[in-house]
Scaffold this motif. Structure first.
Motif, PDB file in Angstrom:
ATOM      1  N   GLN A   1       1.050  -0.939  -0.068  1.00 22.37           N
ATOM      2  CA  GLN A   1      -0.126   0.059  -0.199  1.00 22.37           C
ATOM      3  C   GLN A   1       0.770   1.062   0.129  1.00 22.37           C
ATOM      4  O   GLN A   1       1.588   0.920   0.908  1.00 22.37           O
ATOM      5  CB  GLN A   1      -1.004   0.079   0.913  1.00 22.37           C
ATOM      6  CG  GLN A   1      -1.659  -1.229   1.034  1.00 22.37           C
ATOM      7  CD  GLN A   1      -2.681  -1.060   2.893  1.00 22.37           C
ATOM      8  OE1 GLN A   1      -1.583  -0.608   3.667  1.00 22.37           O
ATOM      9  NE2 GLN A   1      -3.257  -1.114   2.539  1.00 22.37           N
TER      10      GLN A   1
ATOM     11  N   THR B   1      -3.578   3.741  -3.435  1.00 21.99           N
ATOM     12  CA  THR B   1      -3.383   2.753  -4.513  1.00 21.99           C
ATOM     13  C   THR B   1      -3.013   1.281  -3.608  1.00 21.99           C
ATOM     14  O   THR B   1      -1.998   1.176  -2.526  1.00 21.99           O
ATOM     15  CB  THR B   1      -2.190   2.531  -5.324  1.00 21.99           C
ATOM     16  OG1 THR B   1      -2.797   0.784  -5.971  1.00 21.99           O
ATOM     17  CG2 THR B   1      -1.433   2.294  -4.826  1.00 21.99           C
TER      18      THR B   1
ATOM     19  N   TYR C   1      -2.416  -3.403  -3.531  1.00 20.34           N
ATOM     20  CA  TYR C   1      -2.325  -4.210  -4.316  1.00 20.34           C
ATOM     21  C   TYR C   1      -2.231  -5.139  -3.130  1.00 20.34           C
ATOM     22  O   TYR C   1      -1.402  -5.486  -1.696  1.00 20.34           O
ATOM     23  CB  TYR C   1      -1.362  -4.377  -5.193  1.00 20.34           C
ATOM     24  CG  TYR C   1      -0.938  -5.202  -5.396  1.00 20.34           C
ATOM     25  CD1 TYR C   1      -2.197  -5.408  -6.654  1.00 20.34           C
ATOM     26  CD2 TYR C   1       0.002  -6.041  -4.628  1.00 20.34           C
ATOM     27  CE1 TYR C   1      -1.144  -6.427  -7.823  1.00 20.34           C
ATOM     28  CE2 TYR C   1       0.123  -7.535  -6.223  1.00 20.34           C
ATOM     29  CZ  TYR C   1      -0.731  -7.512  -7.132  1.00 20.34           C
ATOM     30  OH  TYR C   1      -0.265  -8.945  -7.929  1.00 20.34           O
TER      31      TYR C   1
ATOM     32  N   SER D   1      -4.906 -11.959  -7.829  1.00 19.41           N
ATOM     33  CA  SER D   1      -4.531 -10.315  -6.494  1.00 19.41           C
ATOM     34  C   SER D   1      -5.557  -9.364  -7.345  1.00 19.41           C
ATOM     35  O   SER D   1      -6.685  -9.948  -7.352  1.00 19.41           O
ATOM     36  CB  SER D   1      -3.825  -9.812  -7.627  1.00 19.41           C
ATOM     37  OG  SER D   1      -3.352  -9.301  -9.476  1.00 19.41           O
TER      38      SER D   1
ATOM     39  N   TRP E   1      -6.608  -5.313  -6.041  1.00 19.08           N
ATOM     40  CA  TRP E   1      -5.653  -3.630  -5.732  1.00 19.08           C
ATOM     41  C   TRP E   1      -6.985  -2.575  -6.241  1.00 19.08           C
ATOM     42  O   TRP E   1      -8.231  -2.779  -6.541  1.00 19.08           O
ATOM     43  CB  TRP E   1      -4.820  -4.081  -7.068  1.00 19.08           C
ATOM     44  CG  TRP E   1      -5.541  -3.805  -8.497  1.00 19.08           C
ATOM     45  CD1 TRP E   1      -5.491  -5.088  -9.404  1.00 19.08           C
ATOM     46  CD2 TRP E   1      -6.000  -2.683  -9.368  1.00 19.08           C
ATOM     47  NE1 TRP E   1      -6.388  -3.757 -10.624  1.00 19.08           N
ATOM     48  CE2 TRP E   1      -6.777  -2.935 -10.699  1.00 19.08           C
ATOM     49  CE3 TRP E   1      -6.267  -1.056  -9.029  1.00 19.08           C
ATOM     50  CZ2 TRP E   1      -7.414  -2.134 -11.673  1.00 19.08           C
ATOM     51  CZ3 TRP E   1      -6.714  -0.798  -9.605  1.00 19.08           C
ATOM     52  CH2 TRP E   1      -7.044  -0.127 -10.917  1.00 19.08           C
TER      53      TRP E   1
END
Length: 394
Positions: free
Chosen positions: A348, A365, A367, A382, A384
């Motif tokens: 992050q 952002t 992830y 994943s 995000w």
């Protein structure tokens, strides 16, 4: 008329006139008890009129906008990728110095509207502190929450739970303290695969030792958690005692304004939530396939093990612009469970701007990568997100 009668008549007239004039005078008002500033506990406190209790009433307005996506398969089409949120906070802090020490009552309440979603009220904190005791809902005394990012979409690999507690903190002086706490066990349950938890039998027992000084703070902590299976007439597994141990540290760095670095680590067995409050299981959903224990081939409980580590760094470029980055890792193991073994990797980062005191704008952002080690037919994946936050604190 004699001189005596004259004097008595004159005196009576003066007395009557004086009485009439006194009746015409205005009545003095009652004294007003004005609100006074209380500087015993810092800025923002004032005395409640007529008492020796100091009160601080504060608020916050937060607006957030998020885009959220994933590399998992088609079932993610059913999840909301874009979301808007408005949230209003109310903080009330009442403190009184007594002969037994500080008496404090604290409430933190917020109302959230999510779109898509609904509107709800959350009692984040509500507790009384007196003479070292804490009663009510507050941050778990196991937690050493020092992540500098928003953690809007999810938190890194760290425990962050607010729950009902009954605790006693002993202050040794020079920043050293220790706490022993009984905490709501139901808030820490992650389930039993192939079976279910019974009623809440015993609270979790939590203890910590910490230090808070100018250079930063540090803590070591431990917890005991009872894995208590539900009753079954045909067969009921024996209960097991789970546990968690951990440590955390924060250093205030002298080379830059607002600079600090943090690190937290935890190992758990049968108490998975202490390793992380936002664990993404092998099915790509928060908590899916994550358990405190599972039934093995013989029908007995096998406790899950999980460990995590999280660290971050924050600093200010200028008095109004700052940046933060946080990373986390979590490893979950339970071969008896269909959920199997998996890992979480978190990253992050954000940049914030505070043009005036109390006002913040920020972009972040987040992830997360889920490594499915032993679940047949499930791929790694994943998730995000990117978000914008506008916030006013007053």
């Amino acid at each position: 008329m004699t001189i005596t009668k004259f004097l008595f008549g004159a005196a009576a007239g003066v007395l009557v006139a004086g009485t009439a004039q006194a009746a015409d005078l205005p009545i003095a008002p009652e004294p007003i008890d004005y609100v006074r500033v209380c500087d015993a506990f810092g800025a923002g406190f004032y005395y409640i009129p007529g008492t020796d209790t100091c009160l601080s009433v504060r608020g916050r307005v937060r607006a957030e906008y998020r885009y959220y996506d994933s590399e998992f398969s088609d079932h993610w089409r059913d999840y909301n990728s874009s979301m808007m949120r408005a949230r209003g906070y109310l903080y009330m802090d009442a403190r009184t110095n007594t002969e037994f020490g500080l008496l404090r009552a604290y409430n933190e309440i917020y109302v959230t509207t999510n779109s898509p979603g609904s509107t709800g009220v959350t009692l984040e904190h509500s507790f009384v502190q007196f003479g070292g005791f804490t009663f009510g809902k507050t941050q778990s005394f196991y937690d050493f929450v020092e992540y500098s990012t928003f953690a809007f979409a999810w938190k890194p690999g760290v425990s962050d739970e607010k729950l009902p507690v009954g605790a006693y903190t002993l202050a040794f002086g020079n920043g050293f303290s220790s706490t022993l706490s009984l905490e709501a066990a139901a808030e820490r349950r992650m389930g039993i695969d192939g079976y279910s938890y019974g009623g809440a039998k015993y609270p979790d027992l939590v203890a910590n030792i910490r230090i808070d000084q100018g250079w930063g703070s540090a803590q070591i902590m431990g917890a005991l958690h009872q894995v208590w299976p539900a009753y079954d007439a045909s067969y009921t597994p024996e209960s097991e005692l789970g546990y968690a141990v951990g440590a955390g540290v924060v250093f205030n760095l002298p080379f830059a304004a607002g600079a600090s670095v943090n690190l937290t680590g935890t190992y758990t067995r049968g108490a998975t939530s202490y390793a992380g409050s936002d664990i993404y299981g092998p099915f790509g959903t928060n908590g899916g396939g994550v358990y405190d224990a599972a039934l093995d081939a013989s029908g007995d409980l096998e406790l899950s093990s999980a460990w995590s580590v999280s660290g971050g760094f924050g600093f200010d470029f200028t008095p109004t612009v700052g940046a933060n980055i946080q990373a986390g890792y979590l490893d979950y193991q339970n071969d008896a469970s269909f959920g199997g073994d998996f890992k979480n990797y978190d990253l992050q980062g954000n940049i914030t701007w505070t043009p005036v005191k109390g006002l913040l704008f920020g972009v972040e952002t987040d992830y997360k990568y889920i490594d499915n080690e032993s679940v047949a037919g499930l791929d790694d994946g994943s998730v995000w997100s990117a978000e914008f936050r506008a916030q006013r604190t007053f």
